[in-house]
Design a protein around this motif. Sequence first.
Motif, PDB file in Angstrom:
ATOM      1  N   GLY A  64       0.821  -1.206   0.000  1.00 38.85           N
ATOM      2  CA  GLY A  64       0.000   0.000   0.000  1.00 38.85           C
ATOM      3  C   GLY A  64       0.852   1.251   0.000  1.00 38.85           C
ATOM      4  O   GLY A  64       2.076   1.192  -0.049  1.00 38.85           O
ATOM      5  N   THR A  65       0.184   2.386   0.063  1.00 34.61           N
ATOM      6  CA  THR A  65       0.848   3.687   0.141  1.00 34.61           C
ATOM      7  C   THR A  65       0.815   4.149   1.585  1.00 34.61           C
ATOM      8  O   THR A  65      -0.221   4.054   2.249  1.00 34.61           O
ATOM      9  CB  THR A  65       0.151   4.710  -0.771  1.00 34.61           C
ATOM     10  N   TYR A  66       1.940   4.674   2.054  1.00 37.81           N
ATOM     11  CA  TYR A  66       2.101   5.021   3.467  1.00 37.81           C
ATOM     12  C   TYR A  66       2.514   6.470   3.663  1.00 37.81           C
ATOM     13  O   TYR A  66       3.058   7.112   2.759  1.00 37.81           O
ATOM     14  CB  TYR A  66       3.171   4.127   4.111  1.00 37.81           C
ATOM     15  N   SER A  67       2.298   6.920   4.882  1.00 40.22           N
ATOM     16  CA  SER A  67       2.800   8.200   5.370  1.00 40.22           C
ATOM     17  C   SER A  67       3.520   7.924   6.682  1.00 40.22           C
ATOM     18  O   SER A  67       3.044   7.136   7.495  1.00 40.22           O
ATOM     19  CB  SER A  67       1.634   9.167   5.583  1.00 40.22           C
ATOM     20  N   LEU A  68       4.681   8.564   6.882  1.00 44.17           N
ATOM     21  CA  LEU A  68       5.442   8.407   8.107  1.00 44.17           C
ATOM     22  C   LEU A  68       5.397   9.726   8.879  1.00 44.17           C
ATOM     23  O   LEU A  68       5.616  10.796   8.300  1.00 44.17           O
ATOM     24  CB  LEU A  68       6.896   8.056   7.790  1.00 44.17           C
ATOM     25  N   GLY A  69       5.105   9.648  10.164  1.00 45.08           N
ATOM     26  CA  GLY A  69       5.112  10.831  11.029  1.00 45.08           C
ATOM     27  C   GLY A  69       6.213  10.714  12.059  1.00 45.08           C
ATOM     28  O   GLY A  69       6.472   9.633  12.601  1.00 45.08           O
ATOM     29  N   ASP A  87      13.373  -3.926   2.224  1.00 43.09           N
ATOM     30  CA  ASP A  87      12.866  -5.273   2.453  1.00 43.09           C
ATOM     31  C   ASP A  87      13.992  -6.117   3.048  1.00 43.09           C
ATOM     32  O   ASP A  87      15.047  -6.269   2.434  1.00 43.09           O
ATOM     33  CB  ASP A  87      12.382  -5.876   1.139  1.00 43.09           C
ATOM     34  N   LEU A  88      13.789  -6.649   4.238  1.00 39.79           N
ATOM     35  CA  LEU A  88      14.847  -7.415   4.904  1.00 39.79           C
ATOM     36  C   LEU A  88      15.159  -8.735   4.206  1.00 39.79           C
ATOM     37  O   LEU A  88      16.264  -9.250   4.307  1.00 39.79           O
ATOM     38  CB  LEU A  88      14.479  -7.677   6.359  1.00 39.79           C
ATOM     39  N   SER A  89      14.181  -9.289   3.481  1.00 40.51           N
ATOM     40  CA  SER A  89      14.415 -10.590   2.864  1.00 40.51           C
ATOM     41  C   SER A  89      15.229 -10.493   1.579  1.00 40.51           C
ATOM     42  O   SER A  89      15.841 -11.475   1.160  1.00 40.51           O
ATOM     43  CB  SER A  89      13.089 -11.287   2.573  1.00 40.51           C
ATOM     44  N   THR A  90      15.268  -9.335   0.936  1.00 46.55           N
ATOM     45  CA  THR A  90      15.953  -9.239  -0.359  1.00 46.55           C
ATOM     46  C   THR A  90      16.999  -8.143  -0.439  1.00 46.55           C
ATOM     47  O   THR A  90      17.739  -8.086  -1.415  1.00 46.55           O
ATOM     48  CB  THR A  90      14.932  -8.975  -1.489  1.00 46.55           C
ATOM     49  N   GLY A  91      17.064  -7.258   0.540  1.00 44.01           N
ATOM     50  CA  GLY A  91      17.975  -6.130   0.413  1.00 44.01           C
ATOM     51  C   GLY A  91      18.757  -5.847   1.677  1.00 44.01           C
ATOM     52  O   GLY A  91      18.611  -6.517   2.691  1.00 44.01           O
ATOM     53  N   ILE A 122       5.422  -2.148  -2.206  1.00 42.48           N
ATOM     54  CA  ILE A 122       4.880  -2.998  -3.270  1.00 42.48           C
ATOM     55  C   ILE A 122       4.628  -4.417  -2.773  1.00 42.48           C
ATOM     56  O   ILE A 122       3.588  -5.005  -3.042  1.00 42.48           O
ATOM     57  CB  ILE A 122       5.825  -3.002  -4.486  1.00 42.48           C
ATOM     58  N   THR A 123       5.589  -4.970  -2.045  1.00 40.97           N
ATOM     59  CA  THR A 123       5.487  -6.335  -1.537  1.00 40.97           C
ATOM     60  C   THR A 123       5.455  -6.299  -0.024  1.00 40.97           C
ATOM     61  O   THR A 123       6.340  -5.710   0.607  1.00 40.97           O
ATOM     62  CB  THR A 123       6.705  -7.168  -2.002  1.00 40.97           C
ATOM     63  N   GLY A 124       4.438  -6.921   0.572  1.00 38.71           N
ATOM     64  CA  GLY A 124       4.340  -6.967   2.022  1.00 38.71           C
ATOM     65  C   GLY A 124       5.422  -7.847   2.624  1.00 38.71           C
ATOM     66  O   GLY A 124       6.023  -8.680   1.951  1.00 38.71           O
ATOM     67  N   GLY A 125       5.682  -7.634   3.888  1.00 38.88           N
ATOM     68  CA  GLY A 125       6.670  -8.442   4.592  1.00 38.88           C
ATOM     69  C   GLY A 125       7.425  -7.618   5.606  1.00 38.88           C
ATOM     70  O   GLY A 125       7.095  -6.467   5.877  1.00 38.88           O
ATOM     71  N   GLN A 126       8.478  -8.211   6.157  1.00 43.01           N
ATOM     72  CA  GLN A 126       9.267  -7.521   7.155  1.00 43.01           C
ATOM     73  C   GLN A 126      10.190  -6.513   6.475  1.00 43.01           C
ATOM     74  O   GLN A 126      10.916  -6.849   5.545  1.00 43.01           O
ATOM     75  CB  GLN A 126      10.091  -8.492   7.997  1.00 43.01           C
ATOM     76  N   LYS A 127      10.144  -5.283   6.962  1.00 38.68           N
ATOM     77  CA  LYS A 127      10.937  -4.184   6.409  1.00 38.68           C
ATOM     78  C   LYS A 127      11.839  -3.612   7.492  1.00 38.68           C
ATOM     79  O   LYS A 127      11.528  -3.671   8.680  1.00 38.68           O
ATOM     80  CB  LYS A 127      10.035  -3.055   5.890  1.00 38.68           C
ATOM     81  N   LEU A 152       3.541   5.120  11.367  1.00 34.92           N
ATOM     82  CA  LEU A 152       3.318   4.752   9.966  1.00 34.92           C
ATOM     83  C   LEU A 152       1.814   4.591   9.753  1.00 34.92           C
ATOM     84  O   LEU A 152       1.156   3.884  10.513  1.00 34.92           O
ATOM     85  CB  LEU A 152       4.006   3.418   9.640  1.00 34.92           C
ATOM     86  N   ILE A 153       1.312   5.228   8.705  1.00 32.62           N
ATOM     87  CA  ILE A 153      -0.117   5.130   8.389  1.00 32.62           C
ATOM     88  C   ILE A 153      -0.253   4.693   6.930  1.00 32.62           C
ATOM     89  O   ILE A 153       0.286   5.331   6.027  1.00 32.62           O
ATOM     90  CB  ILE A 153      -0.835   6.478   8.586  1.00 32.62           C
ATOM     91  N   ARG A 154      -0.956   3.589   6.733  1.00 35.64           N
ATOM     92  CA  ARG A 154      -1.236   3.153   5.363  1.00 35.64           C
ATOM     93  C   ARG A 154      -2.423   3.966   4.884  1.00 35.64           C
ATOM     94  O   ARG A 154      -3.526   3.859   5.414  1.00 35.64           O
ATOM     95  CB  ARG A 154      -1.516   1.661   5.279  1.00 35.64           C
ATOM     96  N   THR A 155      -2.190   4.795   3.874  1.00 34.65           N
ATOM     97  CA  THR A 155      -3.217   5.728   3.408  1.00 34.65           C
ATOM     98  C   THR A 155      -4.056   5.160   2.266  1.00 34.65           C
ATOM     99  O   THR A 155      -5.194   5.590   2.090  1.00 34.65           O
ATOM    100  CB  THR A 155      -2.573   7.053   2.953  1.00 34.65           C
ATOM    101  N   THR A 156      -3.495   4.234   1.485  1.00 40.19           N
ATOM    102  CA  THR A 156      -4.277   3.576   0.431  1.00 40.19           C
ATOM    103  C   THR A 156      -3.840   2.127   0.296  1.00 40.19           C
ATOM    104  O   THR A 156      -2.701   1.773   0.570  1.00 40.19           O
ATOM    105  CB  THR A 156      -4.114   4.254  -0.947  1.00 40.19           C
ATOM    106  N   LEU A 157      -4.766   1.311  -0.129  1.00 41.70           N
ATOM    107  CA  LEU A 157      -4.485  -0.093  -0.405  1.00 41.70           C
ATOM    108  C   LEU A 157      -3.961  -0.227  -1.817  1.00 41.70           C
ATOM    109  O   LEU A 157      -4.185   0.643  -2.655  1.00 41.70           O
ATOM    110  CB  LEU A 157      -5.749  -0.919  -0.215  1.00 41.70           C
ATOM    111  N   PRO A 158      -3.261  -1.338  -2.135  1.00 43.17           N
ATOM    112  CA  PRO A 158      -2.729  -1.505  -3.489  1.00 43.17           C
ATOM    113  C   PRO A 158      -3.826  -1.667  -4.524  1.00 43.17           C
ATOM    114  O   PRO A 158      -4.935  -1.985  -4.227  1.00 43.17           O
ATOM    115  CB  PRO A 158      -1.879  -2.769  -3.392  1.00 43.17           C
TER     116      PRO A 158
END
Length: 158
Positions: A64-69, A87-91, A122-127, A152-158
Amino acid sequence: ELFRFDSNAQAVTNSLHTDIVAFYPNETSGTWTREYRAVMMGGDIYSGGTQNDYIQYNVYLSPGTYSLGLLHHKGTDRGIYTFYLDDLSTGTAGTTSIGTVDGYAAGTADNQTGTISNFVVITGGQKALRLTMATKNASASAYAGVISLLTLIRTTLP
């Protein structure tokens, strides 16, 4: 989707909002100390003021789309907070910048807010959410940071 993190970074789901307890990072570099003050709910966490000090929180995020405060304290010795989300699993943590918040002020200014909006997961998971004090305002005397709360606030779904 709401994630509220306790001292062990365990997520509890409910709504669109995520609070990250600033006292319990998963990783740090440099000196970060806690200060408890009666005027704050739990206090603040301070960086040592050295360039490239960082603090990292591992969070689970859905797509989704997020906003960080950021709730923080400005001052003459404050650096610029650079936020990274990887992304902790790939980066490797600390490589994908999502934005900055300047902590400098000509005098002390408590309980200030900064926002980074419209970044996409884009891809959910541990960040890895990393905050690095790499740069500073030309008028700042150091690279210090003082954090009260991250949200962290998810402002829109994918």
